[in-house]
Design a protein around this motif. Structure first.
Motif, PDB file in Angstrom:
ATOM      1  N   THR A 111      68.397 102.881  84.100  1.00 56.86           N
ATOM      2  CA  THR A 111      69.185 102.174  84.797  1.00 56.86           C
ATOM      3  C   THR A 111      69.864 101.114  83.615  1.00 56.86           C
ATOM      4  O   THR A 111      71.200 100.869  84.054  1.00 56.86           O
ATOM      5  N   ILE A 115      74.389 100.926  83.806  1.00 53.54           N
ATOM      6  CA  ILE A 115      75.088  99.834  83.914  1.00 53.54           C
ATOM      7  C   ILE A 115      76.124  99.667  82.903  1.00 53.54           C
ATOM      8  O   ILE A 115      77.261  99.213  82.777  1.00 53.54           O
ATOM      9  N   SER A 119      80.205  99.797  83.055  1.00 51.24           N
ATOM     10  CA  SER A 119      80.886  98.767  82.242  1.00 51.24           C
ATOM     11  C   SER A 119      81.951  99.506  81.442  1.00 51.24           C
ATOM     12  O   SER A 119      83.051  98.941  81.288  1.00 51.24           O
ATOM     13  N   ALA A 146      77.988  93.657  78.918  1.00 50.72           N
ATOM     14  CA  ALA A 146      77.180  94.391  79.861  1.00 50.72           C
ATOM     15  C   ALA A 146      77.038  95.875  79.241  1.00 50.72           C
ATOM     16  O   ALA A 146      76.011  96.627  79.341  1.00 50.72           O
ATOM     17  N   PRO A 150      72.883  95.292  78.398  1.00 52.86           N
ATOM     18  CA  PRO A 150      72.597  95.019  79.785  1.00 52.86           C
ATOM     19  C   PRO A 150      71.429  93.992  79.984  1.00 52.86           C
ATOM     20  O   PRO A 150      71.520  93.123  81.201  1.00 52.86           O
ATOM     21  N   TYR A 158      75.289  89.329  86.510  1.00 53.95           N
ATOM     22  CA  TYR A 158      75.266  90.591  86.967  1.00 53.95           C
ATOM     23  C   TYR A 158      75.930  90.432  88.505  1.00 53.95           C
ATOM     24  O   TYR A 158      76.643  91.595  88.736  1.00 53.95           O
ATOM     25  N   PHE A 162      78.815  92.981  89.107  1.00 53.75           N
ATOM     26  CA  PHE A 162      79.146  94.034  90.568  1.00 53.75           C
ATOM     27  C   PHE A 162      80.349  93.743  91.263  1.00 53.75           C
ATOM     28  O   PHE A 162      81.001  94.459  91.800  1.00 53.75           O
TER      29      PHE A 162
END
Length: 225
Positions: A111, A115, A119, A146, A150, A158, A162
């Motif tokens: 995960t 991210i 980025s 990020a 992260p 966050y 997004f």
């Protein structure tokens, strides 16, 4: 008669005169100029096609990332994440549950890497986007953070991250569509092949969670099994 004598392949200009029974009028053409015009037209078509191919690749990447972002973003609106005790680790854990069906050290690492990759994509493509897709100085700093760490982002960061991904991806697809329409006017064939459309946004009701994640949401909202 003089025109017919001059109408030879070795002459810089081809001069034609009407023959008997032909429509009246004289024609003067320059073969060198004609070839230059044909080459320019061919070069223009190639330049347009090259630009179209490049924007198509960018738009396809944006489309795929937008699907990922829209799949993850609703987690940020979950009661478990929006509550006063929410932490970035909770968010990462729920993303791991959502993406991999379980949350453990391996899926959490995946995960974080996801991210980081999202980025990095934003940072590498920032020069290609114009208008509303342009990244501000503050957004650039958020992307750098990020990409490198992260885990250090707050939940509001966050949310900003997004939202930024969505803004960039939608702009990339819009920018490609502008190029595609210009290519259509230029006569590029099979233009529908180059079409890329932004996926429709998912709603919270459409969010499918793993059993463990759904159980956590139910407990946070006081729901009984």
């Amino acid at each position: 008669k003089m025109g017919r004598q001059l109408d030879q392949s070795g002459q810089p200009f081809n001069i034609t005169v009407p023959r008997a029974g032909a429509p009246s009028g004289f024609g003067v053409t320059n073969p060198v100029q004609q070839k230059a015009q044909e080459a320019a037209a061919t070069g223009s078509v190639k330049a347009i096609t090259d630009k179209l191919e490049n924007s198509f690749a960018i738009a396809q990447t944006a489309e795929e990332r937008l699907k990922q972002v829209q799949n993850i973003k609703p987690i940020l609106d979950m009661p478990l994440i929006t509550g006063p005790g929410a932490t970035p680790q909770m968010f990462l854990s729920q993303v791991a549950n959502k993406m991999y069906g379980v949350s453990n050290e391996e899926t959490l690492a995946n995960t974080r890497q996801l991210i980081t990759g999202l980025s990095e994509l934003s940072l590498s493509s920032r020069g290609a986007l114009k208008g509303q897709g342009t990244i501000t100085e503050g957004e650039g700093a958020l992307l750098v953070k990020a990409r490198s760490a992260p885990d250090s982002l707050t939940v509001p960061e966050y949310k900003r991250l997004f939202t930024l991904f969505e803004k960039q991806d939608k702009r990339a697809i819009e920018q490609h569509e502008d190029i595609r329409k210009r290519a259509e006017k230029a006569g590029i064939p099979n233009i529908d092949f180059w079409r890329v459309e932004a996926p429709s946004a998912q709603t919270g009701q459409q969010l499918k969670l793993s059993p463990a994640a759904q159980d956590a949401v139910n407990r946070a909202m006081g729901r009984t099994p």
